[in-house]
Enzyme design. Sequence first.
Site, short mmCIF file in Angstrom:
data_model
loop_
_atom_site.label_atom_id
_atom_site.label_comp_id
_atom_site.label_asym_id
_atom_site.label_seq_id
_atom_site.Cartn_x
_atom_site.Cartn_y
_atom_site.Cartn_z
N ILE A 19 0.85 -1.18 0.00
CA ILE A 19 0.00 0.00 0.00
C ILE A 19 0.89 1.23 0.00
O ILE A 19 1.79 1.34 0.82
CB ILE A 19 -0.91 0.00 1.25
N CYS A 20 0.61 2.16 -0.91
CA CYS A 20 1.39 3.41 -0.98
C CYS A 20 1.19 4.22 0.30
O CYS A 20 0.06 4.53 0.69
CB CYS A 20 0.95 4.23 -2.19
N ILE A 21 2.28 4.58 0.93
CA ILE A 21 2.22 5.28 2.22
C ILE A 21 1.55 6.65 2.11
O ILE A 21 0.72 7.00 2.95
CB ILE A 21 3.62 5.39 2.88
#
Length: 130
Positions: free
Chosen positions: A77-79
Amino acid sequence: MKYGILVNEGPYQHQASDTAYQFAKAVLDKGHELYRVFFYHDGVNNGTRFAVPPQDDRKIAELWSQMAEAHGTDLVICIAAAQRRGLLDEGEAKRQGKDGNNIAPGFRISGLGQLIEAGIQCDRLVVFGD
């Protein structure tokens, strides 16, 4: 063949999540390698453990989690997108002074470098969603 997948849409507002999951399943069933699934933009919502869809509806986060457990699939998941949407893992929750995390099992938070790496390492990077 080695595949990477990019999911840009949330689980219940667009068919992209369902299609990405079915594609990932087909990749694994055909004996190909699924290097990484990267969730970006609203796609990060696929990784929340707090979604409670109706009993007769599909549970997409659980399906992805089961795939990660069964096949060792790397679900990233993209931070930045996650923080904008209130998704935090244990480390980020602590760092941001929040009292809990909401990332589903099998998912992890990391940066866009993981997407770039998937694009370099894979034979194909398939994008689902706008």
